[in-house]
Every structure is written in C-alpha cells, then in structure tokens.
Design a protein around this motif. Structure first.
Motif, short mmCIF file in Angstrom:
data_model
loop_
_atom_site.label_atom_id
_atom_site.label_comp_id
_atom_site.label_asym_id
_atom_site.label_seq_id
_atom_site.Cartn_x
_atom_site.Cartn_y
_atom_site.Cartn_z
N PRO A 23 0.83 -1.20 0.00
CA PRO A 23 0.00 0.00 0.00
C PRO A 23 0.87 1.26 0.00
O PRO A 23 1.87 1.33 0.72
CB PRO A 23 -0.80 -0.11 1.30
N VAL A 24 0.50 2.22 -0.85
CA VAL A 24 1.28 3.46 -0.93
C VAL A 24 0.56 4.56 -0.16
O VAL A 24 -0.60 4.88 -0.45
CB VAL A 24 1.47 3.88 -2.41
N HIS A 25 1.25 5.11 0.82
CA HIS A 25 0.67 6.16 1.65
C HIS A 25 1.05 7.51 1.04
O HIS A 25 2.09 8.07 1.35
CB HIS A 25 1.24 6.03 3.08
N ALA A 26 0.23 8.02 0.12
CA ALA A 26 0.62 9.20 -0.66
C ALA A 26 0.44 10.49 0.14
O ALA A 26 1.26 11.40 0.06
CB ALA A 26 -0.21 9.25 -1.94
N VAL A 27 -0.64 10.59 0.87
CA VAL A 27 -0.87 11.76 1.72
C VAL A 27 -1.05 11.28 3.15
O VAL A 27 -1.86 10.40 3.41
CB VAL A 27 -2.12 12.56 1.25
N ARG A 28 -0.19 11.83 4.06
CA ARG A 28 -0.22 11.30 5.43
C ARG A 28 -0.56 12.40 6.42
O ARG A 28 0.31 12.93 7.09
CB ARG A 28 1.14 10.74 5.83
N GLY A 29 -1.81 12.77 6.47
CA GLY A 29 -2.24 13.69 7.50
C GLY A 29 -1.97 15.15 7.19
O GLY A 29 -1.10 15.77 7.79
N VAL A 30 -2.69 15.67 6.19
CA VAL A 30 -2.55 17.09 5.87
C VAL A 30 -3.77 17.82 6.42
O VAL A 30 -4.90 17.36 6.26
CB VAL A 30 -2.46 17.29 4.33
N SER A 31 -3.52 18.93 7.09
CA SER A 31 -4.61 19.81 7.53
C SER A 31 -4.39 21.17 6.90
O SER A 31 -3.26 21.66 6.86
CB SER A 31 -4.64 19.94 9.06
N LEU A 32 -5.47 21.74 6.39
CA LEU A 32 -5.29 22.95 5.59
C LEU A 32 -6.60 23.73 5.52
O LEU A 32 -7.66 23.15 5.34
CB LEU A 32 -4.87 22.51 4.17
N ASP A 33 -6.51 25.05 5.70
CA ASP A 33 -7.67 25.92 5.50
C ASP A 33 -7.32 26.92 4.41
O ASP A 33 -6.24 27.50 4.43
CB ASP A 33 -8.02 26.70 6.77
N ILE A 34 -8.19 27.09 3.44
CA ILE A 34 -7.98 28.12 2.42
C ILE A 34 -9.17 29.06 2.46
O ILE A 34 -10.33 28.64 2.35
CB ILE A 34 -7.82 27.49 1.02
N GLN A 35 -8.85 30.34 2.65
CA GLN A 35 -9.91 31.36 2.75
C GLN A 35 -10.28 31.85 1.35
O GLN A 35 -9.52 31.69 0.39
CB GLN A 35 -9.42 32.55 3.59
N LYS A 36 -11.42 32.46 1.30
CA LYS A 36 -11.86 33.05 0.04
C LYS A 36 -10.88 34.15 -0.39
O LYS A 36 -10.41 34.93 0.43
CB LYS A 36 -13.26 33.65 0.24
N GLY A 37 -10.55 34.15 -1.67
CA GLY A 37 -9.67 35.19 -2.20
C GLY A 37 -8.19 34.87 -2.11
O GLY A 37 -7.36 35.68 -2.50
N GLU A 38 -7.83 33.68 -1.62
CA GLU A 38 -6.42 33.32 -1.53
C GLU A 38 -5.86 32.88 -2.89
O GLU A 38 -6.61 32.51 -3.80
CB GLU A 38 -6.23 32.19 -0.50
N PHE A 39 -4.56 32.90 -2.99
CA PHE A 39 -3.87 32.47 -4.22
C PHE A 39 -2.72 31.59 -3.75
O PHE A 39 -1.67 32.09 -3.35
CB PHE A 39 -3.39 33.70 -4.99
N VAL A 40 -2.97 30.27 -3.74
CA VAL A 40 -2.05 29.33 -3.10
C VAL A 40 -1.24 28.57 -4.13
O VAL A 40 -1.79 28.08 -5.12
CB VAL A 40 -2.84 28.31 -2.22
N ALA A 41 0.06 28.47 -3.90
CA ALA A 41 0.91 27.62 -4.72
C ALA A 41 1.23 26.37 -3.90
O ALA A 41 1.65 26.45 -2.75
CB ALA A 41 2.18 28.33 -5.10
N LEU A 42 1.00 25.20 -4.52
CA LEU A 42 1.28 23.93 -3.87
C LEU A 42 2.53 23.37 -4.53
O LEU A 42 2.51 23.07 -5.71
CB LEU A 42 0.08 23.01 -4.11
N MET A 43 3.61 23.28 -3.76
CA MET A 43 4.88 22.86 -4.37
C MET A 43 5.39 21.57 -3.75
O MET A 43 4.99 21.19 -2.66
CB MET A 43 5.91 23.97 -4.20
#
Lengths: 258, 402
Positions: A20-40
């Motif tokens: 089994p591949v554990h690709a995402v291990r416990g991400v917590s994230l809030d994005i507010q209205k109007g944000e401009f987020v880069a995911l790197m």
C-alpha cells in the motif's frame, strides 16, 4: 467567514499494488476566500494526490474535507460530479481542450452539464463570451485549439474553468507546457482574476512561478513541511515590462554586429 | 444535461470524423441495402407467382375424391372413385354463390385425324370449363350445355394438338377420332403455354364429360370437380357449403373427398419463393450483424482515442450517464444514418434489378420500417458496450491517458 476549503488530517492510501502506498499522510489545511495558493513539492511528494482530493476527483481514505461547507465524504459519484461542476474550475497542464471544437464551445462545456442552471442557449453563449473576455480572447472565440498558441489555449482553459463561477479555481501545473514569456502571460491572467476575488489553488514545481502567488505550501512525503506567505511576490505586469526592456536592450547591444 | 444537448454533442463528434463515420456506416448501408433488395426481389417473385396463379382461375374450388384403401394398402389423394357426376349436379343445384361447375374426367389416348395420329390428354368437362379456367376460345366456340346433355361427340382442341394433326389447316369443323369414335371439332383453345410444373397445357382435347364417361373412359366416377365461386371473399363460405353438402350425400362412408381452394394451391406455389427470400434475407441479415460489429469496433476505437475527452467531461461535471448517452447516441446515429442510406441503396438496387435484368421487385413499406428498426436496435446493441466502457472510466486515469 468560513474557509472555502477545510481539510482536517487527511490521508490517502493507494491499495492497488502489492505494498500500500501512503501518498498523503495527515494534511490539515484551510484556504480562505480570495487566496492564491501555490502547492509545491518534488515528484512523489503527494501534491498531485492532494490536488485530486481537492478537486473531488478522488476521495480521502481518512480525514475530513469540506468544500464550501459540504462534507465530500457523504457524496456519491454523481453528487461529486455536480459538486465539481458547480464549485470548482479546472485548469490542466496539457490544456485539455476538445480538439476540433471552437474556443467558445470549449468554454461552454461545463455549462452543458450544469443541473437546472442557465437552460437557454443564448444565456450560455453570453456567459461563455464574458469569460473569454475576462482572459482577453473574445476575438478568438471561433478559433479551433490548433489555431491558437499555447498561451491562448491555456487562457481558453482558464475561461472554461471560470464559466460556472466556481468557489475555487484549481490549476495543475498550468505553466508546465509553456515557455517563460507565455508563463508570465498566464500568471498575469491568474493574478488579475485573483484581484477580482477568485480563489486559486495551483500546483507547480517552479519556484519563480510560485512567487506570483500569495501563499506557498511545500509538500514532502505526503506532509506539509512549509506554509508561509510569498516573500518578494512578483507582479506579472511588471515582469513582462522588464522582459520587454531586456529584449530591447539585447537588440541594442546586438545591433553593431548585425 | 438535456437530451437535445447530448444529441448535438454526439452529432458534433461524428462530424469531426466524417470519413471514419462514413466508413463505419458503410457496413450498415450494405447490410440494410442487401436486406431491402432481397426482400423486394422475393416480394416481386411472390407477386408474379400470385398473378400467374390468379390467371389460372380466380376463385376456383376443387373437390378431389378420397383415397382408396385396399387390404391395408392406401392410395394417395384422388385414388378412389368416390365422386360422381351427380355430386357435381347437386353442387350446381344447391350451393349458392357459385358461377360454374365442371366435373373433370381425364384419360390419355391416341387420337387420329387427317391420316396423322397423336397421343394426348382427353379431358371431359362441362360447358363452364373455359369460364372457370379463364381460358379463351381462339377459334370456333365452346360446346354448349345441350351437347353435354346429349352426350354429343364434339371436341375443343388445344394449340399443340392442332399443330400436330392439322398443320396448315383450319381444324374447326374437321373430324377427330378418339378410340375410333368420330368427334367434330367445334373450337380451338387459346395458347396457354407451359404450366409452372413444366407440362404443355395446350396439348389437350376437351369433350363433354358425359361423352367422356360413357363413350371414352367408360367410368361412373369423376376425377375431380372444379367450381368457380362468385367472389374471393365468399370462397371460404362456399367451400364449407360444398363440404356440408357432400358430407350429407356421402353419409355412412368415411370422409372420402377433399375440398381445396385456389388460395391454398397458390400458397403452396409461393412457398418456394418464400423459402428463397428467407434464405437470401438470412444471408443479408448476417452481413447486417457484421456491419453492427463494425460499428462496435469503431466505437471501441473511438472511446480509446477519446479517453482524454471523456476524462475532461467527467472532471468538469458530466455524470457517467451523460457520457453513456453521448456514445450510445453516436452509435445509434451511425446505424440509423447507415440504415437510411441503406434503404436508398436497396431501393436503387431493386430498381436496377428490374430495369436491367427484368427481375420483378416490390419494395414493401414493411421491409423499410423493419430495416430502420433493425438498424436502431443494432446501434443500441453494439453501441452499448463501448458506451458503458466510456462511462465507467475513472476521470483521473482518463486525464492522465496519453
């Protein structure tokens, strides 16, 4: 105001292989209205998986994802499709426009699948033209994708992403197939849209592209290792100006040899 | 997504690949065209046979004697001598809605005239015979009822007999000897040609049945009784009346006669052409199925080729049902388009066959409707699997597909 994207301790495990591949291990994230987020993140960091989860194309193995207050885990396949249609706009690396279909018809596409909305053909056409106008391509409405440059194709794709007035515009490596000049052009479009209050989440592995965003998130091995506002944020309009000046300068210096 | 929109999307997708769509439809075009052509040729042949049968006599009912059984050995139809001239008289007198009755006796015999001789069939008939058989008299006239009553030695001859016995001579008024009895020729029958079984219908001599029974064959029973009904609609009723009457007359004996109508005989005659139509239609149907598999093949290729498109559609909010419907409509459109063109091709080929090869053809509306229905069903049947395959794609996988 409640965040548009609310993620709490989200996990994704792929069970298809032997291990089994554990690709995402416990991400917590809030994005507010109007944000401009880069995911790197490097390849294998889990950023694509996180993007698929954000895009409701995939469901988390564990954890809670609320998009605009709606718990995604409760929805079936068709409800997820409707959610994507109403709340999300997609921009892909390879543009993914329908071939031999005009720019305008490509932009109209999400509205064809929208439930109980904008039923009249003229209303759909009008809204699609408005979105093409937002990306500055009204004069290319009748062109086919193969008659457009890469930057123009990506702008058509952005217009398509905007057409249903989504809560979040998701862009997966939107500049990956473009040269640096066109990349700046496309980032300029994103910045303009963000200035209008549109929330944008973008996956990229190019640091200088991330600098056009407002918030940078870095993923490694399926966890967020850095989350901070962009330092030295770039402005696309200024960068284009600079690039133009540099070219002129290059030409001036090159002149004697010509 | 509304149905009309899906329809337009499917139409647009087909137009994007005009050449491929046409080639795919070609299988259906040829299949439907072949079905229409063979069925119309079969119908034409059937109509021609029916016309020929009608020419033999429109509303003829025939009574055959029963089968003859002796010591456990059973003869075939007509082998017994159970019908009499009185039966024919009774039918003529008591059954309504009939226009003519002729008891028939026949025998083969050598006939002599003019120093020549010829072996031919001698029929004993009533004066109604030419009327019942729709057989015109070419020269002279038919013998009358008075001749029948008086056992007159008169005869009407066919063209072949004339050719054999009276070359270059007018036979009317001449004498013909049958079993050494002189018969005066009163008329010559019109040329009828060969029957559908290959026998020469003009090789006959017809004399009053009374004369035949008493003077020539010396028999008390008749071979069969021919009856002309007044209209095709009343044929069944008349047949029943005759059956009732003869049952009554033949009381105390086993059912020893059979009553048949011309329609039943015609049905037997058309059976052959029906079998041919079925056979050819079956072959055409096979080609239609092959055409359908062609549609499925192309739709499968199309689904694979357009995996990304499907991925995009699913990602931006299409339900599996929308994609299924789109591909199903594409397949149905292809098949129906092929069907319509196939119908035109079939009609064209039928016209061509009748114009250049003289084959009778008859395009029936039923076969056209059937062709459209079949092509739609083919579209649904062979389009469903590829369409479902498209609808069940995972959007993530589909978008990543190169």
């Amino acid at each position: 105001m409640a965040p548009v994207v609310q993620i709490q301790n989200i996990h994704k495990v792929y069970d298809s292989g032997e291990v089994p591949v554990h690709a995402v291990r416990g991400v917590s994230l809030d994005i507010q209205k109007g944000e401009f987020v880069a995911l790197m993140g490097a390849s294998g960091s889990g950023k694509s998986t996180l993007m698929n989860l954000l895009g409701c194309l995939d469901r988390p193995t564990k954890g809670v994802y609320k998009l605009d207050g709606i718990d995604v885990a409760q929805l079936d396949k068709n409800e997820l499709a409707d959610l994507r249609n109403q709340k999300l706009g997609f921009v892909f690396q390879g543009f993914n426009l329908l071939a031999r279909t005009t720019a305008l018809e490509n932009v109209e596409l999400p509205m064809l699948y929208g439930r109980h909305r904008r039923v009249s053909g003229s209303a759909i056409r009008e809204r699609a033209m408005h979105c093409l106008d937002m990306v500055g391509l009204t004069d290319r409405a009748d062109h086919f994708p193969n008659q457009l440059s890469g930057g123009q194709q990506q702008r058509v794709a952005i217009a398509r992403g905007l057409v249903n007035e989504p809560q979040v515009l998701l862009a997966d490596e939107p500049t990956g197939n473009l040269d640096s000049r066109t990349s700046i052009e496309v980032m300029g479009v994103f910045q303009q849209l963000n200035d209008l209050g549109i929330t944008i989440v973008m996956v990229t592995h190019e640091l200088d592209i991330a600098r056009y965003c407002k918030r940078n998130l870095i993923l490694r091995d399926g966890v967020v290792v850095r989350d901070e506002p962009t330092e030295f944020r770039l402005n696309a309009a200024e960068e284009r100006l600079k690039m133009g000046e540099a070219e002129v300068a290059a030409k001036l210096t090159a002149a004697p040899f010509a | 997504m509304r149905f009309t929109t899906t329809f337009l999307v499917a139409l647009r997708a087909l137009r994007r690949n005009t050449m491929r769509s046409m080639l795919t439809a070609l299988g259906i075009i040829i299949g439907i065209g072949a079905v229409i052509t063979t069925v119309s040729m079969g119908n034409g042949a059937k109509a021609r046979i029916e016309a020929q049968v009608a020419a033999l006599g429109r509303n003829i009912i025939t009574v055959y004697p029963g089968n003859f059984t002796s010591g456990g050995m059973r003869g075939g139809y007509g082998s017994a001598s159970t019908l009499t001239a009185e039966d024919a008289d009774a039918i003529a007198a008591e059954v309504a809605d009939i226009e003519g009755v002729s008891p028939e006796v026949d025998t083969r015999s050598q006939v002599l005239a003019n120093g020549l001789n010829w072996n031919t069939r001698i029929y004993g008939e009533s004066a109604d015979y030419p009327y019942i058989k729709s057989w015109r008299i070419a020269a002279g006239s038919m013998f009358g009822e008075q001749d029948v009553k008086s056992l007159a030695k008169v005869a009407v001859v066919g063209k072949t007999v004339v050719d054999q016995l009276f070359p270059n001579e007018d036979p009317v008024g001449q004498t013909l000897r049958i079993r050494n009895l002189p018969f005066r020729i009163v008329g010559v029958l019109d040329v009828k040609g060969f029957s559908s079984y290959g026998s020469d219908q003009d090789d006959v001599v017809i004399i009053p049945y009374t004369s035949h029974m008493r003077r020539v064959s010396r028999t008390t029973s008749v071979g069969k009784i021919l009856i002309e009904g007044s209209s095709p609609e009343k044929l069944e009723v008349v047949k029943e009346r005759i059956t009732d009457l003869l049952t009554q007359r033949h009381k105390g004996r086993e059912p020893d006669f059979t009553v048949r109508t011309q329609e039943e005989i015609a049905a037997a005659a058309t059976e052959t052409s029906k079998t041919m139509t079925l056979l050819l239609g079956g072959i055409a149907l096979v080609s239609l199925v092959v055409g359908g598999i062609g549609v499925m093949n192309i739709m499968l290729v199309s689904v694979t080729e357009r995996t990304r498109e499907i991925g995009i559609r699913l990602a931006i909010g299409a339900h599996g049902r929308d994609v299924l419907l789109q591909f199903l409509i594409e397949a149905i459109l292809l098949s129906v388009l092929g069907g319509v063109l196939g119908i035109l091709l079939g009609i064209g080929a039928s016209e061509f066959a009748s114009a250049y090869f003289g084959l009778p053809t008859l395009v029936s509306p039923a076969s056209v409707i059937l062709a459209v229905a079949v092509s739609t069903v083919i579209g649904i049947f062979f389009g469903f699997y590829p369409a479902r395959k498209a609808a069940e794609l995972d959007p993530i996988e589909a978008l990543r597909y190169e």
